[in-house]
Motif scaffolding. Structure first.
Motif, short mmCIF file in Angstrom:
data_model
loop_
_atom_site.label_atom_id
_atom_site.label_comp_id
_atom_site.label_asym_id
_atom_site.label_seq_id
_atom_site.Cartn_x
_atom_site.Cartn_y
_atom_site.Cartn_z
N VAL A 1 0.86 -1.19 0.00
CA VAL A 1 0.00 0.00 0.00
C VAL A 1 0.90 1.24 0.00
O VAL A 1 1.75 1.40 0.87
CB VAL A 1 -0.92 0.02 1.23
CG1 VAL A 1 -1.77 1.30 1.23
CG2 VAL A 1 -1.82 -1.20 1.24
N ILE A 2 0.72 2.09 -0.99
CA ILE A 2 1.50 3.32 -1.11
C ILE A 2 0.70 4.45 -0.46
O ILE A 2 -0.42 4.73 -0.88
CB ILE A 2 1.81 3.66 -2.57
CG1 ILE A 2 2.57 2.50 -3.22
CG2 ILE A 2 2.60 4.94 -2.68
CD1 ILE A 2 2.83 2.70 -4.70
N SER A 3 1.29 5.07 0.56
CA SER A 3 0.61 6.15 1.29
C SER A 3 1.42 7.44 1.20
O SER A 3 2.62 7.42 0.95
CB SER A 3 0.40 5.77 2.76
OG SER A 3 -0.34 4.57 2.87
N SER A 4 0.73 8.55 1.45
CA SER A 4 1.39 9.85 1.45
C SER A 4 1.97 10.16 2.82
O SER A 4 1.35 9.87 3.84
CB SER A 4 0.40 10.94 1.04
OG SER A 4 1.00 12.22 1.14
N LYS A 5 3.17 10.74 2.84
CA LYS A 5 3.80 11.13 4.09
C LYS A 5 3.50 12.58 4.47
O LYS A 5 4.02 13.07 5.47
CB LYS A 5 5.31 10.93 4.00
CG LYS A 5 5.72 9.47 3.85
CD LYS A 5 7.23 9.31 3.82
CE LYS A 5 7.63 7.86 3.69
NZ LYS A 5 9.10 7.68 3.65
N LEU A 6 2.70 13.23 3.66
CA LEU A 6 2.29 14.60 3.97
C LEU A 6 0.93 14.88 3.34
O LEU A 6 0.47 14.12 2.48
CB LEU A 6 3.33 15.61 3.48
CG LEU A 6 3.85 15.47 2.05
CD1 LEU A 6 3.02 16.31 1.10
CD2 LEU A 6 5.29 15.90 1.96
N THR A 7 0.29 15.94 3.81
CA THR A 7 -1.01 16.33 3.27
C THR A 7 -0.80 17.41 2.22
O THR A 7 -0.30 18.50 2.54
CB THR A 7 -1.93 16.84 4.39
OG1 THR A 7 -2.13 15.79 5.34
CG2 THR A 7 -3.26 17.28 3.83
N SER A 8 -1.18 17.10 0.98
CA SER A 8 -0.97 18.05 -0.10
C SER A 8 -1.83 17.65 -1.29
O SER A 8 -2.28 16.50 -1.40
CB SER A 8 0.51 18.10 -0.50
OG SER A 8 0.73 19.08 -1.50
#
Length: 266
Positions: free
Chosen positions: A62-69
């Protein structure tokens, strides 16, 4: 009479033959009727059963984002094959880059200031004006000390008045006090300069750590695939806001596949 006997005998013989033939037919009927003859051979009994199953990868990531953007561009679509390190999507990093540029400017200024303070500390006792002043005062003190010694001899021998000797002795004492004051000032200035250098060095380390962290966040805005495989699903579209820790896509390693089947009791 003879003919009658023969006739009777012939009649009896025919009757006996007919009775034997009837018995033979009855016996044949009791043996049963053969309808088909086959050769028996051994073989495997095969039965085919069809099921509906799901083909799944043994390894999925599962590829997740390390920041909100905001997502500005997707480089892949569902079903595409990707290699490890291939870009998946790009997040908006304009704000991060602007902050990074500002921090790098501050960092450069602090480095220049730190280099200046370091040089000042290393050359303090060689080029500082206060040190030069102390050296001059010490030369003057030596001259006055020699003069005071001469005046002391003259005073002890009665060649000069006490007021003349006291004047030179006073000048010597004042010169000594000036030197002590100058040395104290020089030491205080050196400690202040050293403290400024230490503060600048500490600020430099903190700012460098912030720059490194911000640089990593900027790199994290470029989402890449951690493994090689096939894009199974993508949860966002261009323009959507990717949330911190939320899945962006799933990549399946198709080198090892498994089939999952729901088998009911036979």
């Amino acid at each position: 009479a003879i003919l009658a006997v023969v006739a009777v005998l012939f009649s009896g013989a025919v009757k006996n033959i007919l009775e034997k033939k009837d018995k033979s037919n009855i016996e044949d009927l009791n043996l049963g009727i053969t309808t088909d003859i086959r050769t028996i051979e051994s073989s495997d009994l095969t039965k085919t059963i069809n099921y509906i199953g799901t083909l799944e990868a043994d390894e999925s990531t599962v590829i997740s984002s390390k920041l909100t953007s905001q997502i500005v561009n997707f480089y892949v679509k569902e079903g595409d094959m990707v290699n490890q390190g291939d870009p998946i999507c790009q997040l908006d990093d304009s704000t991060l880059r602007a902050s990074l540029e500002t921090m790098n400017t501050k960092l450069q200024t602090l480095r220049l200031n730190g280099d200046y303070l370091s040089q000042e500390l290393n050359e303090y006792y060689d080029n500082n004006p206060m040190i030069k002043k102390i050296e001059t005062l010490e030369i003057n003190l030596q001259y006055i000390a020699d003069e005071e010694a001469t005046y002391k001899i003259l005073y002890d021998s009665g060649a000069i008045a006490k007021t003349n000797y006291d004047k030179v002795n006073h000048e010597k004492t004042m010169m000594q006090m000036q030197i002590e004051e100058a040395k104290a000032t020089a030491t205080d200035n050196y400690e202040k300069l050293k403290n400024q250098y230490e503060v600048t060095t500490s600020q430099l380390k903190e700012l460098q750590a912030s720059v490194n962290e911000l640089d990593l966040k900027t790199q994290d805005s470029n989402i890449v695939s951690p493994i090689s495989g096939r894009i199974r699903i993508i949860y966002y579209q261009n323009g959507d806001l990717a949330a911190l820790g939320k899945p962006i896509a799933i990549v399946d390693n198709i080198n090892n596949l498994i089939v999952k089947v729901d088998i009911s009791e036979l």
